[in-house]
Design a protein around this motif. Structure first.
Motif, PDB file in Angstrom:
ATOM      1  N   MET A  23       0.844  -1.187   0.000  1.00  0.00           N
ATOM      2  CA  MET A  23       0.000   0.000   0.000  1.00  0.00           C
ATOM      3  C   MET A  23       0.885   1.244   0.000  1.00  0.00           C
ATOM      4  N   LYS A  24       0.566   2.191  -0.834  1.00  0.00           N
ATOM      5  CA  LYS A  24       1.352   3.413  -0.933  1.00  0.00           C
ATOM      6  C   LYS A  24       1.156   4.283   0.307  1.00  0.00           C
ATOM      7  N   TYR A  25       2.268   4.814   0.813  1.00  0.00           N
ATOM      8  CA  TYR A  25       2.218   5.669   2.003  1.00  0.00           C
ATOM      9  C   TYR A  25       1.301   6.867   1.743  1.00  0.00           C
ATOM     10  N   PHE A  26       0.504   7.235   2.771  1.00  0.00           N
ATOM     11  CA  PHE A  26      -0.360   8.407   2.633  1.00  0.00           C
ATOM     12  C   PHE A  26      -0.488   9.121   3.972  1.00  0.00           C
ATOM     13  N   VAL A  27      -0.889  10.374   3.904  1.00  0.00           N
ATOM     14  CA  VAL A  27      -1.221  11.166   5.087  1.00  0.00           C
ATOM     15  C   VAL A  27      -2.720  11.423   5.052  1.00  0.00           C
ATOM     16  N   ALA A  28      -3.417  10.967   6.091  1.00  0.00           N
ATOM     17  CA  ALA A  28      -4.875  11.058   6.111  1.00  0.00           C
ATOM     18  C   ALA A  28      -5.344  12.428   6.589  1.00  0.00           C
ATOM     19  N   SER A  29      -6.585  12.740   6.268  1.00  0.00           N
ATOM     20  CA  SER A  29      -7.208  13.958   6.764  1.00  0.00           C
ATOM     21  C   SER A  29      -7.228  13.940   8.291  1.00  0.00           C
ATOM     22  N   GLY A  30      -6.866  15.050   8.910  1.00  0.00           N
ATOM     23  CA  GLY A  30      -6.831  15.144  10.365  1.00  0.00           C
ATOM     24  C   GLY A  30      -5.474  14.828  10.956  1.00  0.00           C
ATOM     25  N   GLU A  31      -4.556  14.281  10.153  1.00  0.00           N
ATOM     26  CA  GLU A  31      -3.191  14.038  10.630  1.00  0.00           C
ATOM     27  C   GLU A  31      -2.391  15.316  10.424  1.00  0.00           C
ATOM     28  N   ASP A  32      -2.517  16.210  11.392  1.00  0.00           N
ATOM     29  CA  ASP A  32      -1.994  17.567  11.243  1.00  0.00           C
ATOM     30  C   ASP A  32      -0.728  17.819  12.063  1.00  0.00           C
ATOM     31  N   ARG A  33      -0.096  16.748  12.554  1.00  0.00           N
ATOM     32  CA  ARG A  33       1.136  16.892  13.326  1.00  0.00           C
ATOM     33  C   ARG A  33       2.238  16.032  12.706  1.00  0.00           C
ATOM     34  N   ARG A  34       3.491  16.432  12.981  1.00  0.00           N
ATOM     35  CA  ARG A  34       4.629  15.650  12.494  1.00  0.00           C
ATOM     36  C   ARG A  34       5.550  15.328  13.660  1.00  0.00           C
ATOM     37  N   LEU A  35       6.094  14.134  13.639  1.00  0.00           N
ATOM     38  CA  LEU A  35       7.058  13.733  14.655  1.00  0.00           C
ATOM     39  C   LEU A  35       8.457  14.100  14.181  1.00  0.00           C
ATOM     40  N   THR A  36       9.092  14.998  14.909  1.00  0.00           N
ATOM     41  CA  THR A  36      10.444  15.439  14.588  1.00  0.00           C
ATOM     42  C   THR A  36      11.266  15.484  15.873  1.00  0.00           C
ATOM     43  N   ALA A  37      12.565  15.676  15.729  1.00  0.00           N
ATOM     44  CA  ALA A  37      13.429  15.803  16.904  1.00  0.00           C
ATOM     45  C   ALA A  37      12.981  16.980  17.762  1.00  0.00           C
ATOM     46  N   GLU A  38      12.510  18.041  17.109  1.00  0.00           N
ATOM     47  CA  GLU A  38      12.072  19.230  17.846  1.00  0.00           C
ATOM     48  C   GLU A  38      10.781  18.971  18.619  1.00  0.00           C
ATOM     49  N   THR A  39       9.779  18.349  17.969  1.00  0.00           N
ATOM     50  CA  THR A  39       8.510  18.112  18.663  1.00  0.00           C
ATOM     51  C   THR A  39       8.691  17.115  19.798  1.00  0.00           C
ATOM     52  N   ARG A  40       9.637  16.186  19.664  1.00  0.00           N
ATOM     53  CA  ARG A  40       9.834  15.184  20.702  1.00  0.00           C
ATOM     54  C   ARG A  40      10.507  15.745  21.946  1.00  0.00           C
ATOM     55  N   GLN A  41      11.111  16.902  21.847  1.00  0.00           N
ATOM     56  CA  GLN A  41      11.785  17.480  23.017  1.00  0.00           C
ATOM     57  C   GLN A  41      10.822  17.755  24.156  1.00  0.00           C
ATOM     58  N   ALA A  42       9.560  18.032  23.830  1.00  0.00           N
ATOM     59  CA  ALA A  42       8.568  18.351  24.860  1.00  0.00           C
ATOM     60  C   ALA A  42       7.763  17.129  25.293  1.00  0.00           C
ATOM     61  N   MET A  43       8.100  15.963  24.772  1.00  0.00           N
ATOM     62  CA  MET A  43       7.319  14.756  25.068  1.00  0.00           C
ATOM     63  C   MET A  43       7.924  13.983  26.228  1.00  0.00           C
ATOM     64  N   PRO A  44       7.094  13.315  27.008  1.00  0.00           N
ATOM     65  CA  PRO A  44       7.614  12.497  28.109  1.00  0.00           C
ATOM     66  C   PRO A  44       8.275  11.236  27.587  1.00  0.00           C
ATOM     67  N   GLY A  45       9.044  10.579  28.446  1.00  0.00           N
ATOM     68  CA  GLY A  45       9.676   9.334  28.065  1.00  0.00           C
ATOM     69  C   GLY A  45      11.009   9.556  27.379  1.00  0.00           C
ATOM     70  N   SER A  46      11.537   8.493  26.776  1.00  0.00           N
ATOM     71  CA  SER A  46      12.846   8.530  26.124  1.00  0.00           C
ATOM     72  C   SER A  46      12.703   8.071  24.679  1.00  0.00           C
ATOM     73  N   PHE A  47      13.710   8.433  23.875  1.00  0.00           N
ATOM     74  CA  PHE A  47      13.701   8.088  22.456  1.00  0.00           C
ATOM     75  C   PHE A  47      15.057   7.527  22.068  1.00  0.00           C
ATOM     76  N   ILE A  48      15.017   6.556  21.146  1.00  0.00           N
ATOM     77  CA  ILE A  48      16.246   5.934  20.685  1.00  0.00           C
ATOM     78  C   ILE A  48      16.119   5.620  19.201  1.00  0.00           C
ATOM     79  N   GLU A  49      17.198   5.862  18.464  1.00  0.00           N
ATOM     80  CA  GLU A  49      17.219   5.566  17.030  1.00  0.00           C
ATOM     81  C   GLU A  49      17.615   4.103  16.828  1.00  0.00           C
ATOM     82  N   LEU A  50      16.711   3.318  16.254  1.00  0.00           N
ATOM     83  CA  LEU A  50      16.990   1.931  15.925  1.00  0.00           C
ATOM     84  C   LEU A  50      17.104   1.797  14.408  1.00  0.00           C
ATOM     85  N   SER A  51      17.331   0.599  13.913  1.00  0.00           N
ATOM     86  CA  SER A  51      17.627   0.453  12.489  1.00  0.00           C
ATOM     87  C   SER A  51      16.453   0.847  11.594  1.00  0.00           C
TER      88      SER A  51
END
Length: 301
Positions: free
Chosen positions: A1-29
């Motif tokens: 299935m071809k990747y798509f962005v649906a209606s109402g998906e108005d946010r993006r996950l970036t290094a900047e947006t994750r700075q304000a999020m709880p928990g931890s993040f790690i780059e995996l393969s």
């Protein structure tokens, strides 16, 4: 299935947006994973694999209960869920099992065998992980596992094999289907509303509906008796838990699961729907903690 962005998906996950999020993040393969590792540092580690839609916050109450019982817990959002990356890859059990394997390796948690918990679709992921790394799993707890219904010609999985049809359904009716699915998960209406709000908030990030529908395409949630049988043959001590009023993976499948898995213990949780770790965290912890402790005592003796 071809990747798509649906209606109402108005946010993006970036290094900047994750700075304000709880928990931890790690780059995996395959991408960035959102995780939380909590509890006593000397406690046995319980790793949790979630279902089709849920973020790691789903586990919060169970984590609190297990931490209070001296257990350390690792929760994460599977790719495409919560604050983990929406990856442009095939969303199948191999992807999710690899995510867990890489995460536990990178966090240095594999010096001793882990205690693995999987719920619903996450039970299939947990069984796949156990089959790939049986020596690293000390106990296996499966809660309302998916996989035991018989495939039907009209099942969503079969209908969504066609990429064009899958994309059309996902774009036009994806959010409506998702809300309907969430409405059957939890017995208590107030908890159901809390769960729906939690999940839908994360589904505002681009690629969320794509991830769910690609998972439905590539991770079969019916006709998985062979995986259950294979897991039962591994000899890993297994605990099987089921909500008495589960409408998603009905209690009628319990006897089949017991026959295939040969669990050391099973328990039906009264007045509980499909999401026992979320609905009855204390009851679930009351089952997991002594099961883990008994295994640890045998290994240490």
């Amino acid at each position: 299935m071809k990747y798509f962005v649906a209606s109402g998906e108005d946010r993006r996950l970036t290094a900047e947006t994750r700075q304000a999020m709880p928990g931890s993040f790690i780059e995996l393969s395959d991408g960035v994973t959102h995780y939380e590792l909590t509890g006593p540092e000397d406690g046995d580690v319980v790793v949790m694999a979630g279902g089709l839609t849920i973020p790691l916050f789903y586990w919060d109450s169970l984590v609190t209960e297990l931490n209070a019982r001296g257990l350390r817990t690792l929760t994460c959002s599977a790719y495409g869920r919560g604050f983990s990356d929406r990856v442009r890859a095939r969303y199948d059990e191999s992807l999710f099992a690899r995510q867990l394997a890489e995460l536990t390796d990178r966090l240095g948690l594999t010096a001793r065998p882990l205690h693995l918990v999987g719920t619903s679709m996450g039970a299939l992921v947990a069984m796949t992980y156990a089959a790939q790394r049986p020596a690293s799993v000390s106990t296996l707890t499966l809660v309302g596992p998916a996989g035991l219904t018989k495939p039907r010609p009209t099942s969503p999985h079969r209908l969504l094999r066609n990429d064009r049809l899958a994309g059309l359904v996902a774009r036009r009716r994806g959010l409506q289907i998702l809300k309907g699915h969430l409405g059957h998960n939890v017995r208590d209406p107030d908890l159901g509303a809390e769960l729906t709000e939690m999940v839908l908030d994360a589904f505002r990030y681009e690629g969320s509906l794509y991830a769910v529908f690609d998972t439905l395409q590539h991770l079969p949630v019916a006709g998985r008796g062979d995986l259950f049988r294979q897991t039962g043959a591994l000899g890993i001590p297994t605990l099987l838990l089921w909500g008495a009023e589960d409408q998603v993976t009905p209690l009628a499948h319990l006897d089949t699961a017991r026959t295939l898995l040969k669990p050391q213990h099973h328990q039906v949780i009264a007045e509980c729907g499909h999401m026992a770790p979320f609905e009855r965290p204390r009851d679930v912890a009351d089952q997991i903690a002594p099961f883990v402790a008994a295994r640890t005592e045998r290994l240490d003796s």
